[in-house]
Scaffold this motif. Sequence first.
Motif, mmCIF file in Angstrom:
data_model
loop_
_atom_site.group_PDB
_atom_site.id
_atom_site.type_symbol
_atom_site.label_atom_id
_atom_site.label_comp_id
_atom_site.label_asym_id
_atom_site.label_seq_id
_atom_site.Cartn_x
_atom_site.Cartn_y
_atom_site.Cartn_z
ATOM 1 N N ALA A 1 -1.929 70.794 -23.463
ATOM 2 C CA ALA A 1 -0.656 70.083 -23.660
ATOM 3 C C ALA A 1 0.315 70.948 -24.454
ATOM 4 N N ALA A 2 -0.206 71.638 -25.464
ATOM 5 C CA ALA A 2 0.671 72.469 -26.300
ATOM 6 C C ALA A 2 1.224 73.636 -25.485
ATOM 7 N N ARG A 3 0.348 74.300 -24.719
ATOM 8 C CA ARG A 3 0.814 75.460 -23.941
ATOM 9 C C ARG A 3 1.809 75.040 -22.875
ATOM 10 N N HIS A 4 1.538 73.906 -22.238
ATOM 11 C CA HIS A 4 2.435 73.392 -21.202
ATOM 12 C C HIS A 4 3.815 73.076 -21.802
ATOM 13 N N ALA A 5 3.795 72.384 -22.942
ATOM 14 C CA ALA A 5 5.065 72.023 -23.584
ATOM 15 C C ALA A 5 5.806 73.271 -24.045
ATOM 16 N N PHE A 6 5.055 74.274 -24.503
ATOM 17 C CA PHE A 6 5.707 75.512 -24.939
ATOM 18 C C PHE A 6 6.471 76.142 -23.771
ATOM 19 N N ARG A 7 5.801 76.243 -22.614
ATOM 20 C CA ARG A 7 6.471 76.847 -21.442
ATOM 21 C C ARG A 7 7.711 76.051 -21.070
ATOM 22 N N ARG A 8 7.596 74.717 -21.115
ATOM 23 C CA ARG A 8 8.752 73.886 -20.741
ATOM 24 C C ARG A 8 9.893 74.026 -21.738
ATOM 25 N N SER A 9 9.558 74.092 -23.018
ATOM 26 C CA SER A 9 10.612 74.142 -24.044
ATOM 27 C C SER A 9 11.270 75.508 -24.111
ATOM 28 N N TYR A 10 10.477 76.583 -23.983
ATOM 29 C CA TYR A 10 11.004 77.912 -24.282
ATOM 30 C C TYR A 10 11.034 78.843 -23.066
ATOM 31 N N LEU A 11 10.583 78.337 -21.911
ATOM 32 C CA LEU A 11 10.653 79.100 -20.655
ATOM 33 C C LEU A 11 9.981 80.469 -20.775
ATOM 34 N N ARG A 12 8.890 80.533 -21.518
ATOM 35 C CA ARG A 12 8.065 81.746 -21.578
ATOM 36 C C ARG A 12 6.666 81.348 -21.999
ATOM 37 N N GLU A 13 5.768 82.342 -22.018
ATOM 38 C CA GLU A 13 4.381 82.068 -22.382
ATOM 39 C C GLU A 13 4.215 82.078 -23.897
ATOM 40 N N PRO A 14 3.388 81.179 -24.452
ATOM 41 C CA PRO A 14 3.064 81.307 -25.885
ATOM 42 C C PRO A 14 2.192 82.548 -26.100
#
Length: 390
Positions: free
Chosen positions: A16-29
Amino acid sequence: MSSRTPADRLGDLVEAARHAFRRSYLREPAHTVAAPGRVNLIGEHTDYNEGYVLPAAIDRHVVVAAAPRTDGTVHVTAIDLGESSSFDLQAINVDTAHPWSNYQRGVAWALQGAGHILTGMDMVVTSDVPIGSGLSSSAAIELATAHAFELVSRLEIDGVQRALLCQQAENDFVGMRCGIMDQYVISLGQEHHALLIDCRSLEYRAIPMAQGPALVICDTKKRRGLVDSEYNRRRQECERGAEALGVRALRDVTPETLDARASELEPVTLKRCRHIVTENQRVLDAVAALEAGDLPALGELMNASHVSLRDDYEVTGPELDAMAEAAWGLDGVIGARMTGAGFGGCTVNLVEQEALDTFLARVPEAYRAATGLDPEIYVCRAVRGVHRVK
Ligand code: GLA
Protein backbone atom coordinates in the motif's frame (compact mmCIF):
# COMPACT_ATOMS: atom_id res chain seq x y z
CA MET A 1 -9.72 -10.49 14.50
CA SER A 2 -8.16 -11.10 11.13
CA SER A 3 -6.98 -14.50 9.90
CA ARG A 4 -4.16 -12.87 7.89
CA THR A 5 -0.74 -13.86 9.15
CA PRO A 6 1.56 -11.18 10.56
CA ALA A 7 3.80 -11.42 7.47
CA ASP A 8 0.74 -10.91 5.22
CA ARG A 9 -0.29 -7.83 7.15
CA LEU A 10 3.13 -6.21 6.96
CA GLY A 11 3.35 -7.19 3.27
CA ASP A 12 0.00 -5.51 2.61
CA LEU A 13 1.14 -2.30 4.31
CA VAL A 14 4.37 -2.29 2.31
CA GLU A 15 2.46 -2.74 -0.95
CA ALA A 16 0.00 0.00 0.00
CA ALA A 17 2.82 2.39 0.86
CA ARG A 18 4.75 1.74 -2.37
CA HIS A 19 1.59 2.02 -4.46
CA ALA A 20 0.62 5.31 -2.82
CA PHE A 21 4.15 6.62 -3.25
CA ARG A 22 4.05 5.99 -7.02
CA ARG A 23 0.63 7.64 -7.26
CA SER A 24 1.61 10.68 -5.19
CA TYR A 25 5.08 11.33 -6.59
CA LEU A 26 5.02 9.62 -10.03
CA ARG A 27 8.28 7.76 -9.37
CA GLU A 28 9.58 4.72 -7.52
CA PRO A 29 10.33 4.88 -3.78
CA ALA A 30 14.02 4.30 -3.03
CA HIS A 31 13.47 2.85 0.46
CA THR A 32 10.69 1.27 2.47
CA VAL A 33 10.95 1.22 6.26
CA ALA A 34 8.84 -0.62 8.87
CA ALA A 35 8.68 0.41 12.53
CA PRO A 36 6.67 -1.73 14.98
CA GLY A 37 4.37 -0.69 17.81
CA ARG A 38 5.23 -1.91 21.29
CA VAL A 39 3.72 -3.51 24.36
CA ASN A 40 5.25 -3.34 27.82
CA LEU A 41 5.20 -6.66 29.72
CA ILE A 42 6.05 -5.03 33.05
CA GLY A 43 7.80 -1.91 34.41
CA GLU A 44 5.28 0.90 34.03
CA HIS A 45 6.16 4.55 34.68
CA THR A 46 9.61 3.42 35.78
CA ASP A 47 11.47 4.70 32.69
CA TYR A 48 11.43 8.37 33.71
CA ASN A 49 12.54 7.32 37.20
CA GLU A 50 15.73 5.85 35.68
CA GLY A 51 14.48 2.33 36.45
CA TYR A 52 13.80 -0.89 34.57
CA VAL A 53 11.24 -1.77 31.87
CA LEU A 54 10.52 -4.96 29.90
CA PRO A 55 8.79 -4.06 26.61
CA ALA A 56 8.62 -5.95 23.31
CA ALA A 57 8.10 -4.66 19.78
CA ILE A 58 4.89 -6.14 18.30
CA ASP A 59 3.72 -7.11 14.83
CA ARG A 60 1.70 -3.99 14.13
CA HIS A 61 3.65 -1.49 12.02
CA VAL A 62 4.08 1.98 10.67
CA VAL A 63 5.42 1.74 7.11
CA VAL A 64 7.13 4.59 5.28
CA ALA A 65 8.14 4.63 1.60
CA ALA A 66 10.59 7.39 0.68
CA ALA A 67 12.95 8.79 -1.94
CA PRO A 68 15.39 11.72 -1.77
CA ARG A 69 14.69 15.23 -3.11
CA THR A 70 17.37 17.67 -4.11
CA ASP A 71 15.66 20.90 -2.99
CA GLY A 72 15.92 20.49 0.81
CA THR A 73 12.19 20.08 1.36
CA VAL A 74 10.27 17.19 2.90
CA HIS A 75 6.86 16.15 1.55
CA VAL A 76 4.81 13.79 3.68
CA THR A 77 1.57 12.11 2.62
CA ALA A 78 -0.42 10.34 5.34
CA ILE A 79 -2.30 7.73 3.33
CA ASP A 80 -4.70 6.78 6.11
CA LEU A 81 -5.76 10.41 6.60
CA GLY A 82 -5.71 11.43 2.94
CA GLU A 83 -3.65 14.52 3.90
CA SER A 84 -0.25 15.94 3.01
CA SER A 85 2.16 18.40 4.59
CA SER A 86 5.51 19.87 3.45
CA PHE A 87 8.36 21.63 5.18
CA ASP A 88 11.72 23.18 4.44
CA LEU A 89 14.65 21.58 6.29
CA GLN A 90 16.18 25.05 6.76
CA ALA A 91 13.14 26.38 8.65
CA ILE A 92 11.20 23.65 10.44
CA ASN A 93 8.13 24.93 12.22
CA VAL A 94 5.10 23.37 13.93
CA ASP A 95 2.15 22.66 11.60
CA THR A 96 -1.05 23.36 13.51
CA ALA A 97 -3.23 22.53 10.50
CA HIS A 98 -1.67 19.04 10.21
CA PRO A 99 -0.65 18.17 13.77
CA TRP A 100 0.15 14.56 12.73
CA SER A 101 3.09 15.93 10.69
CA ASN A 102 4.78 17.36 13.77
CA TYR A 103 6.28 13.93 14.46
CA GLN A 104 8.12 13.98 11.12
CA ARG A 105 9.04 17.63 11.61
CA GLY A 106 10.26 17.01 15.15
CA VAL A 107 12.44 14.10 14.06
CA ALA A 108 14.06 16.17 11.29
CA TRP A 109 14.57 18.99 13.79
CA ALA A 110 16.18 16.68 16.38
CA LEU A 111 18.45 14.94 13.85
CA GLN A 112 19.67 18.28 12.50
CA GLY A 113 20.08 19.62 16.03
CA ALA A 114 22.47 16.73 16.69
CA GLY A 115 24.55 17.81 13.70
CA HIS A 116 23.32 15.35 11.08
CA ILE A 117 23.11 16.73 7.53
CA LEU A 118 19.72 15.74 6.12
CA THR A 119 18.64 15.30 2.52
CA GLY A 120 15.07 16.34 1.64
CA MET A 121 12.63 13.58 0.73
CA ASP A 122 9.23 12.62 -0.54
CA MET A 123 7.53 10.15 1.76
CA VAL A 124 4.24 8.39 2.36
CA VAL A 125 3.21 6.84 5.67
CA THR A 126 0.60 4.21 6.55
CA SER A 127 0.02 2.17 9.70
CA ASP A 128 -1.89 -0.65 11.35
CA VAL A 129 -0.79 0.34 14.86
CA PRO A 130 -4.05 1.47 16.45
CA ILE A 131 -3.90 5.21 17.21
CA GLY A 132 -4.46 6.45 20.75
CA SER A 133 -4.47 2.93 22.23
CA GLY A 134 -1.17 3.18 24.06
CA LEU A 135 0.71 0.90 21.65
CA SER A 136 3.06 3.74 20.69
CA SER A 137 1.88 4.57 17.20
CA SER A 138 3.53 7.98 17.49
CA ALA A 139 6.91 6.58 18.57
CA ALA A 140 6.68 4.14 15.63
CA ILE A 141 6.13 7.10 13.27
CA GLU A 142 9.15 8.84 14.78
CA LEU A 143 11.42 5.82 14.39
CA ALA A 144 10.23 5.08 10.85
CA THR A 145 10.88 8.70 9.89
CA ALA A 146 14.32 8.74 11.53
CA HIS A 147 15.33 5.55 9.73
CA ALA A 148 14.05 6.88 6.40
CA PHE A 149 16.19 10.00 6.90
CA GLU A 150 19.19 7.80 7.72
CA LEU A 151 18.73 5.89 4.45
CA VAL A 152 18.12 8.83 2.11
CA SER A 153 20.81 10.96 3.79
CA ARG A 154 23.30 8.05 4.09
CA LEU A 155 23.74 8.44 7.83
CA GLU A 156 24.63 5.77 10.33
CA ILE A 157 23.05 6.42 13.68
CA ASP A 158 23.45 3.97 16.54
CA GLY A 159 20.16 2.47 17.78
CA VAL A 160 20.28 4.07 21.24
CA GLN A 161 21.15 7.50 19.78
CA ARG A 162 18.30 7.15 17.30
CA ALA A 163 15.91 6.40 20.17
CA LEU A 164 17.19 9.39 22.17
CA LEU A 165 16.76 11.75 19.22
CA CYS A 166 13.21 10.54 18.64
CA GLN A 167 12.45 10.99 22.34
CA GLN A 168 13.84 14.51 22.08
CA ALA A 169 11.54 15.18 19.11
CA GLU A 170 8.58 14.10 21.20
CA ASN A 171 9.67 15.94 24.36
CA ASP A 172 10.82 19.23 22.87
CA PHE A 173 9.05 19.56 19.50
CA VAL A 174 5.72 17.77 19.98
CA GLY A 175 5.66 18.67 23.68
CA MET A 176 4.95 15.31 25.39
CA ARG A 177 7.34 14.54 28.27
CA CYS A 178 7.58 10.77 27.61
CA GLY A 179 10.42 8.58 28.89
CA ILE A 180 12.76 6.52 26.69
CA MET A 181 10.99 3.13 26.72
CA ASP A 182 8.88 3.34 23.57
CA GLN A 183 11.50 4.80 21.25
CA TYR A 184 14.16 2.44 22.63
CA VAL A 185 12.31 -0.81 22.07
CA ILE A 186 11.02 0.30 18.66
CA SER A 187 14.61 1.13 17.68
CA LEU A 188 16.27 -2.03 19.06
CA GLY A 189 13.55 -4.69 19.56
CA GLN A 190 14.37 -8.29 18.63
CA GLU A 191 12.16 -11.06 17.24
CA HIS A 192 10.83 -13.46 19.94
CA HIS A 193 12.39 -11.31 22.69
CA ALA A 194 11.46 -8.62 25.16
CA LEU A 195 14.15 -6.09 26.13
CA LEU A 196 15.15 -5.55 29.74
CA ILE A 197 16.16 -1.89 29.51
CA ASP A 198 18.06 -0.12 32.23
CA CYS A 199 16.74 3.41 31.73
CA ARG A 200 19.71 4.91 33.60
CA SER A 201 22.66 3.28 31.83
CA LEU A 202 20.61 2.84 28.62
CA GLU A 203 21.93 -0.69 28.31
CA TYR A 204 19.67 -3.62 27.52
CA ARG A 205 19.52 -7.38 27.61
CA ALA A 206 17.29 -9.33 25.20
CA ILE A 207 15.15 -11.78 27.17
CA PRO A 208 13.56 -14.69 25.23
CA MET A 209 9.76 -14.54 25.43
CA ALA A 210 8.10 -17.52 27.04
CA GLN A 211 7.59 -20.27 24.48
CA GLY A 212 4.00 -21.38 24.38
CA PRO A 213 1.65 -18.80 25.82
CA ALA A 214 -0.03 -16.28 23.53
CA LEU A 215 0.70 -12.57 23.91
CA VAL A 216 -2.74 -10.99 23.83
CA ILE A 217 -3.47 -7.27 23.86
CA CYS A 218 -6.95 -6.09 24.80
CA ASP A 219 -7.87 -2.57 23.71
CA THR A 220 -10.45 -1.02 26.05
CA LYS A 221 -11.36 1.47 23.29
CA LYS A 222 -11.39 4.06 26.04
CA ARG A 223 -9.29 6.86 24.60
CA ARG A 224 -6.72 8.28 26.94
CA GLY A 225 -8.09 11.77 27.44
CA LEU A 226 -6.35 12.67 30.69
CA VAL A 227 -3.09 11.13 29.79
CA ASP A 228 -0.92 14.18 29.09
CA SER A 229 -1.78 16.23 32.14
CA GLU A 230 -1.88 13.29 34.55
CA TYR A 231 1.34 11.86 33.11
CA ASN A 232 3.18 15.10 33.75
CA ARG A 233 1.68 15.31 37.21
CA ARG A 234 2.91 11.79 38.08
CA ARG A 235 6.38 12.75 36.89
CA GLN A 236 6.37 15.76 39.21
CA GLU A 237 5.15 13.64 42.13
CA CYS A 238 8.03 11.21 41.56
CA GLU A 239 10.53 14.07 41.36
CA ARG A 240 9.17 15.42 44.64
CA GLY A 241 9.55 11.97 46.23
CA ALA A 242 13.15 11.60 45.02
CA GLU A 243 13.99 15.04 46.36
CA ALA A 244 12.45 14.33 49.76
CA LEU A 245 14.41 11.08 49.96
CA GLY A 246 17.61 12.82 48.88
CA VAL A 247 18.26 10.67 45.77
CA ARG A 248 18.80 11.53 42.13
CA ALA A 249 15.89 9.30 41.03
CA LEU A 250 13.52 6.77 42.61
CA ARG A 251 15.65 4.08 40.99
CA ASP A 252 18.00 4.59 43.92
CA VAL A 253 15.40 3.66 46.55
CA THR A 254 14.87 0.05 47.71
CA PRO A 255 11.55 -1.20 49.11
CA GLU A 256 13.23 -1.50 52.54
CA THR A 257 14.47 2.12 52.52
CA LEU A 258 11.06 3.35 51.48
CA ASP A 259 9.39 1.44 54.32
CA ALA A 260 11.86 2.84 56.82
CA ARG A 261 11.36 6.44 55.66
CA ALA A 262 7.65 6.32 54.83
CA SER A 263 6.70 8.80 57.56
CA GLU A 264 8.83 11.52 55.91
CA LEU A 265 6.60 11.60 52.82
CA GLU A 266 3.19 13.09 52.09
CA PRO A 267 0.61 10.27 51.73
CA VAL A 268 0.16 10.73 47.95
CA THR A 269 3.90 11.02 47.33
CA LEU A 270 4.43 7.86 49.35
CA LYS A 271 1.93 5.95 47.21
CA ARG A 272 3.56 7.10 43.97
CA CYS A 273 7.02 6.21 45.29
CA ARG A 274 5.81 2.82 46.50
CA HIS A 275 4.59 1.95 43.02
CA ILE A 276 7.88 2.88 41.38
CA VAL A 277 10.07 1.19 43.95
CA THR A 278 8.09 -2.07 44.01
CA GLU A 279 7.63 -2.04 40.22
CA ASN A 280 11.39 -1.87 39.61
CA GLN A 281 11.80 -4.94 41.79
CA ARG A 282 8.95 -6.68 39.95
CA VAL A 283 10.69 -6.14 36.60
CA LEU A 284 13.86 -7.83 37.85
CA ASP A 285 11.82 -10.64 39.41
CA ALA A 286 9.85 -11.04 36.15
CA VAL A 287 13.07 -11.43 34.16
CA ALA A 288 14.25 -14.09 36.63
CA ALA A 289 10.88 -15.86 36.31
CA LEU A 290 11.01 -15.75 32.48
CA GLU A 291 14.54 -17.08 32.48
CA ALA A 292 13.59 -19.87 34.87
CA GLY A 293 10.49 -20.72 32.82
CA ASP A 294 8.37 -20.02 35.92
CA LEU A 295 5.21 -18.73 34.25
CA PRO A 296 3.01 -18.73 37.38
CA ALA A 297 5.53 -16.45 39.09
CA LEU A 298 5.62 -14.16 36.06
CA GLY A 299 1.81 -13.99 36.03
CA GLU A 300 1.65 -13.10 39.72
CA LEU A 301 4.07 -10.23 39.11
CA MET A 302 2.01 -8.92 36.17
CA ASN A 303 -1.17 -9.01 38.25
CA ALA A 304 0.58 -7.30 41.18
CA SER A 305 1.82 -4.61 38.79
CA HIS A 306 -1.76 -3.83 37.76
CA VAL A 307 -2.90 -3.63 41.38
CA SER A 308 -0.04 -1.27 42.19
CA LEU A 309 -0.86 0.93 39.17
CA ARG A 310 -4.50 0.93 40.26
CA ASP A 311 -4.11 1.58 43.98
CA ASP A 312 -0.79 3.41 44.40
CA TYR A 313 -0.10 5.10 41.07
CA GLU A 314 -3.83 5.59 40.28
CA VAL A 315 -3.54 5.47 36.49
CA THR A 316 -5.94 2.64 35.57
CA GLY A 317 -9.61 3.68 35.65
CA PRO A 318 -12.77 1.57 35.42
CA GLU A 319 -12.19 0.34 31.86
CA LEU A 320 -8.65 -0.99 32.38
CA ASP A 321 -9.70 -2.50 35.71
CA ALA A 322 -12.70 -4.23 34.12
CA MET A 323 -10.52 -5.65 31.33
CA ALA A 324 -7.89 -6.97 33.75
CA GLU A 325 -10.57 -8.45 36.01
CA ALA A 326 -12.26 -10.15 33.05
CA ALA A 327 -8.97 -11.93 32.32
CA TRP A 328 -8.05 -12.70 35.94
CA GLY A 329 -11.23 -14.72 36.33
CA LEU A 330 -10.35 -17.22 33.58
CA ASP A 331 -8.44 -20.51 33.67
CA GLY A 332 -5.33 -20.49 31.51
CA VAL A 333 -4.63 -16.80 31.97
CA ILE A 334 -1.06 -16.57 33.27
CA GLY A 335 -1.18 -12.84 33.99
CA ALA A 336 -2.94 -9.64 32.93
CA ARG A 337 -2.22 -5.97 33.53
CA MET A 338 -2.62 -2.54 32.01
CA THR A 339 0.22 -1.55 29.67
CA GLY A 340 1.51 1.89 28.68
CA ALA A 341 0.68 5.20 30.32
CA GLY A 342 -2.83 4.19 31.52
CA PHE A 343 -6.17 6.05 31.78
CA GLY A 344 -7.47 3.89 28.91
CA GLY A 345 -5.63 2.07 26.17
CA CYS A 346 -4.76 -1.61 26.49
CA THR A 347 -4.07 -4.50 28.81
CA VAL A 348 -1.37 -7.09 28.09
CA ASN A 349 -2.17 -10.73 28.79
CA LEU A 350 -0.23 -13.99 28.70
CA VAL A 351 -2.65 -16.80 27.89
CA GLU A 352 -2.08 -20.57 27.57
CA GLN A 353 -2.75 -21.64 23.96
CA GLU A 354 -5.45 -24.14 25.08
CA ALA A 355 -7.31 -21.31 26.80
CA LEU A 356 -7.06 -18.83 23.93
CA ASP A 357 -10.45 -19.55 22.32
CA THR A 358 -12.25 -19.24 25.65
CA PHE A 359 -10.35 -16.02 26.36
CA LEU A 360 -11.31 -14.53 22.99
CA ALA A 361 -14.98 -15.33 23.62
CA ARG A 362 -15.29 -14.51 27.32
CA VAL A 363 -13.13 -11.46 27.94
CA PRO A 364 -14.90 -9.21 25.40
CA GLU A 365 -18.24 -10.40 26.72
CA ALA A 366 -17.39 -9.69 30.36
CA TYR A 367 -15.82 -6.34 29.45
CA ARG A 368 -18.84 -5.28 27.39
CA ALA A 369 -21.18 -6.23 30.24
CA ALA A 370 -19.11 -4.17 32.70
CA THR A 371 -18.54 -1.05 30.60
CA GLY A 372 -20.87 -1.01 27.58
CA LEU A 373 -17.80 -0.60 25.34
CA ASP A 374 -16.81 -2.87 22.46
CA PRO A 375 -13.19 -3.93 22.95
CA GLU A 376 -10.70 -5.01 20.32
CA ILE A 377 -8.36 -7.97 20.86
CA TYR A 378 -4.98 -8.45 19.15
CA VAL A 379 -2.99 -11.67 19.37
CA CYS A 380 0.60 -10.52 18.86
CA ARG A 381 4.16 -11.69 18.43
CA ALA A 382 7.41 -10.05 19.50
CA VAL A 383 9.22 -8.77 16.39
CA ARG A 384 12.37 -6.91 15.45
CA GLY A 385 12.61 -3.15 15.73
CA VAL A 386 12.69 -0.56 12.93
CA HIS A 387 14.28 -1.85 9.72
CA ARG A 388 14.48 -1.40 6.00
CA VAL A 389 12.10 -3.70 4.08
CA LYS A 390 13.63 -5.36 1.00
C1 GLA B 1 4.18 6.15 27.90
C2 GLA B 1 5.54 6.83 27.76
C3 GLA B 1 6.67 5.90 28.22
C4 GLA B 1 6.38 5.34 29.62
C5 GLA B 1 4.96 4.76 29.69
C6 GLA B 1 4.59 4.33 31.08
O1 GLA B 1 4.12 5.06 27.02
O2 GLA B 1 5.76 7.20 26.42
O3 GLA B 1 7.89 6.60 28.20
O4 GLA B 1 6.59 6.29 30.61
O5 GLA B 1 3.99 5.70 29.24
O6 GLA B 1 5.36 3.24 31.48
